[in-house]
Design a protein around this motif. Structure first.
Motif, PDB file in Angstrom:
ATOM      1  N   THR A  52      -3.626   7.535   1.069  1.00  0.00           N
ATOM      2  CA  THR A  52      -3.972   7.315  -0.439  1.00  0.00           C
ATOM      3  C   THR A  52      -5.098   8.300  -0.938  1.00  0.00           C
ATOM      4  O   THR A  52      -4.999   9.116  -1.806  1.00  0.00           O
ATOM      5  CB  THR A  52      -4.510   6.000  -0.599  1.00  0.00           C
ATOM      6  N   THR A  85       0.587   4.144  -2.805  1.00  0.00           N
ATOM      7  CA  THR A  85       0.408   5.417  -2.260  1.00  0.00           C
ATOM      8  C   THR A  85       1.404   6.427  -2.597  1.00  0.00           C
ATOM      9  O   THR A  85       1.065   7.537  -3.108  1.00  0.00           O
ATOM     10  CB  THR A  85       0.087   5.402  -0.706  1.00  0.00           C
ATOM     11  N   VAL A 129       0.851  -1.301   0.123  1.00  0.00           N
ATOM     12  CA  VAL A 129      -0.065  -0.208   0.075  1.00  0.00           C
ATOM     13  C   VAL A 129       0.800   1.444  -0.143  1.00  0.00           C
ATOM     14  O   VAL A 129       0.495   2.325  -0.581  1.00  0.00           O
ATOM     15  CB  VAL A 129      -1.159   0.131   1.196  1.00  0.00           C
ATOM     16  N   HIS A 141     -14.300   1.980   3.175  1.00  0.00           N
ATOM     17  CA  HIS A 141     -13.053   1.641   3.756  1.00  0.00           C
ATOM     18  C   HIS A 141     -12.938   2.033   5.376  1.00  0.00           C
ATOM     19  O   HIS A 141     -11.977   1.710   5.769  1.00  0.00           O
ATOM     20  CB  HIS A 141     -11.954   2.628   2.858  1.00  0.00           C
ATOM     21  N   LYS A 195      -5.577  -2.685  -0.296  1.00  0.00           N
ATOM     22  CA  LYS A 195      -6.504  -1.766   0.266  1.00  0.00           C
ATOM     23  C   LYS A 195      -6.003  -0.472   0.571  1.00  0.00           C
ATOM     24  O   LYS A 195      -4.730  -0.144   1.246  1.00  0.00           O
ATOM     25  CB  LYS A 195      -6.879  -2.351   1.591  1.00  0.00           C
ATOM     26  N   ILE A 230     -12.595   4.842   6.622  1.00  0.00           N
ATOM     27  CA  ILE A 230     -11.569   5.775   7.247  1.00  0.00           C
ATOM     28  C   ILE A 230     -12.046   6.954   7.781  1.00  0.00           C
ATOM     29  O   ILE A 230     -12.820   7.456   7.244  1.00  0.00           O
ATOM     30  CB  ILE A 230     -10.513   5.930   6.090  1.00  0.00           C
ATOM     31  N   ASN A 283      -5.170   3.316   1.944  1.00  0.00           N
ATOM     32  CA  ASN A 283      -5.059   3.793   3.246  1.00  0.00           C
ATOM     33  C   ASN A 283      -5.515   5.421   3.488  1.00  0.00           C
ATOM     34  O   ASN A 283      -5.758   6.024   2.435  1.00  0.00           O
ATOM     35  CB  ASN A 283      -3.743   3.810   4.177  1.00  0.00           C
ATOM     36  N   GLU A 284      -5.274   5.873   4.571  1.00  0.00           N
ATOM     37  CA  GLU A 284      -5.877   7.430   4.705  1.00  0.00           C
ATOM     38  C   GLU A 284      -4.959   8.114   3.806  1.00  0.00           C
ATOM     39  O   GLU A 284      -5.483   9.545   3.451  1.00  0.00           O
ATOM     40  CB  GLU A 284      -5.888   7.884   6.075  1.00  0.00           C
TER      41      GLU A 284
END
Length: 462
Positions: free
Chosen positions: A193, A160, A156, A221, A188, A223, A190-191
């Motif tokens: 991204t 990202t 990830v 997701h 998956k 988040i 993340n924040e």
């Protein structure tokens, strides 16, 4: 534990209570000092260590990078190499690459990349991730993509890094296409991204797509949006002219908006010519007693544009009362293996006469093309000619002139500035990119600017 909670003195108390020291206790304490900014204490303990092996060096260098002492970390790394410490673990390499990224040292970063390949660590995911990030932050997105697509395994952070890098350089379509590939690869996001994705939508004016991604981040997701996510969404809305929706977002978001958030909204109001809303936002920002000099410049410009001279006077008085002092501006340019720093108004450089002559020549050519200096960012009480002279000696112009004189013709000029590029310099850099037929990359505290053929990647909104 104490070091990670920023309590190095407590950590040292525990360290001193140990009756039998081992390698782990020494490296933990060295790292604790270094990462919390206790530079002298970290160096002293490092010198006293019974064995200065790779792990002790890594603890010291990584800690310096984490505390923002990147230049010191790089000097230590060079010293480590001279002492012929064998690099059997790649962690120190990722830290050094990170230091190059933070300091935007492109040439040195390339040399470390060669060392990574020579030592056989190019297949290490976290080292390759650091290289992708480094090249992106040094405005060499093609090299960043080269490293990314050459990775046999991507996590990830890999995805990202390249998405955020593409977004920061105004390549929105690439960033969004990479995200689709990331999802198809089963990774998956993340924040971080989503920060890059919404930022990319902002540059391309994709309001609907940005809103959709913000909802997907929360609903699909799980988040929880941070202030940075809300700021990116605000940037998207305000840049696209959705000012009322942007204001409603600022007032309704569950996180208390900070000074830069209100300043960004005010800047958007000014950019889109919404004087009524600008005054309302300016009054609120003024009531917060801002601390940043750039906020006061913005406030002064908004009130002056509305003819509210009493408020302009009030802003200037507040600056004096609160002793708001503009940080000295400086710009760094890297040429080959050397980097040079220029300060605003600097007249002591050995090539000052050649630099000044080129700047005057360019200024003359720009005025032929309709350039009129914008002195609104100069808040000092002085006549117009003196204000123009102040702009003439801004650090990025000095660095650019030096780069034009010393670099190989046709190569990209890369400049790092410690402050936000002012509106006048932004116009000047666009014009010079046309006059000289050169690509100019400027990384300031707010954006990455790519000046090419009279245009900037930020679309004149930063």
């Amino acid at each position: 534990m104490y070091s990670k909670f920023s309590l190095p003195l407590y950590a040292r108390a525990v360290f001193d209570s140990i009756s039998s020291f081992n390698k782990a206790s020494w490296t933990a304490m060295i790292s604790g000092y270094a990462r919390n900014g206790f530079k002298n204490e970290a160096l002293k303990l490092f010198r006293e260590a019974p064995k200065r092996d790779l792990f002790a060096w890594t603890a010291l260098i990584s800690g310096f990078v984490q505390s923002g002492n990147g230049v010191d970390a790089l000097h230590l790394f060079v010293k480590m190499l001279r002492e012929e410490v064998e690099i059997l673990d790649p962690l120190v390499l990722s830290s050094v690459v990170g230091a190059c990224a933070n300091c935007a040292l492109w040439e040195l970063g390339k040399q470390v990349h060669c060392l990574v390949i020579g030592l056989g660590f190019e297949s290490c995911v976290f080292v390759s991730n650091a290289l992708v990030d480094m090249y992106a932050k040094c405005s060499d997105l093609d090299a960043a993509k080269g490293v990314f697509f050459g990775m046999w395994r991507k996590d990830v952070v890999s995805w990202t890094s390249i998405i955020v890098g593409s977004a920061q350089h105004g390549r929105a379509e690439e960033a969004l296409a990479l995200y689709d590939s990331m999802v198809l690869a089963g990774v998956k996001p993340n924040e971080v991204t989503f920060v890059g994705l919404i930022y990319a939508c902002s540059h391309a004016g994709l309001v609907g797509k940005g809103r959709k991604l913000f909802r997907s981040m929360v609903e699909d997701h799980g988040i929880r949006p941070s202030l940075q996510h809300y700021t990116c969404l605000l940037d998207l809305l305000s840049r696209s002219g959705h000012l009322e929706e942007a204001e409603n977002l600022v007032r309704a978001m569950p996180i208390t908006p900070d000074e830069p958030t209100w300043a960004a909204l005010l800047s958007a109001c000014k950019h889109h010519g919404n004087a009524k809303m600008a005054i309302r936002i300016a009054d609120h920002l003024l009531s917060l007693k801002p601390e940043e000099p750039s906020s006061y410049i913005l406030l002064s410009n908004v009130y002056a544009g509305a003819g509210m001279w009493e408020n302009v006077s009030k802003v200037r008085k507040m600056m004096m009362v609160m002793e708001v002092k503009k940080q000295p501006g400086y710009s760094c340019i890297e040429l080959g293996k050397e980097s040079y720093v220029f300060y605003a108004g600097e007249t002591s450089h050995p090539m000052k006469d050649e630099i000044a002559a080129l700047m005057r020549k360019l200024d003359e050519e720009m005025r032929k093309r309709g350039y009129v200096p914008d002195t609104s960012s100069v808040l000092h009480d002085m006549d117009q000619q003196e204000k123009e002279r102040q702009l003439f000696w801004h650090s990025e112009r000095l660095a650019l002139a030096y780069g034009l004189l010393k670099s190989v013709p046709g190569t990209i000029i890369r400049i790092i500035k410690n402050l936000r590029v002012c509106g006048d310099c932004h116009t000047v850099l666009k014009l010079i990119s046309t006059i000289t037929s050169r690509d100019i990359y400027v990384r300031d505290t707010t954006r990455y600017h790519h000046f090419k053929e009279g245009k900037c990647s930020c679309n004149d909104f930063w």
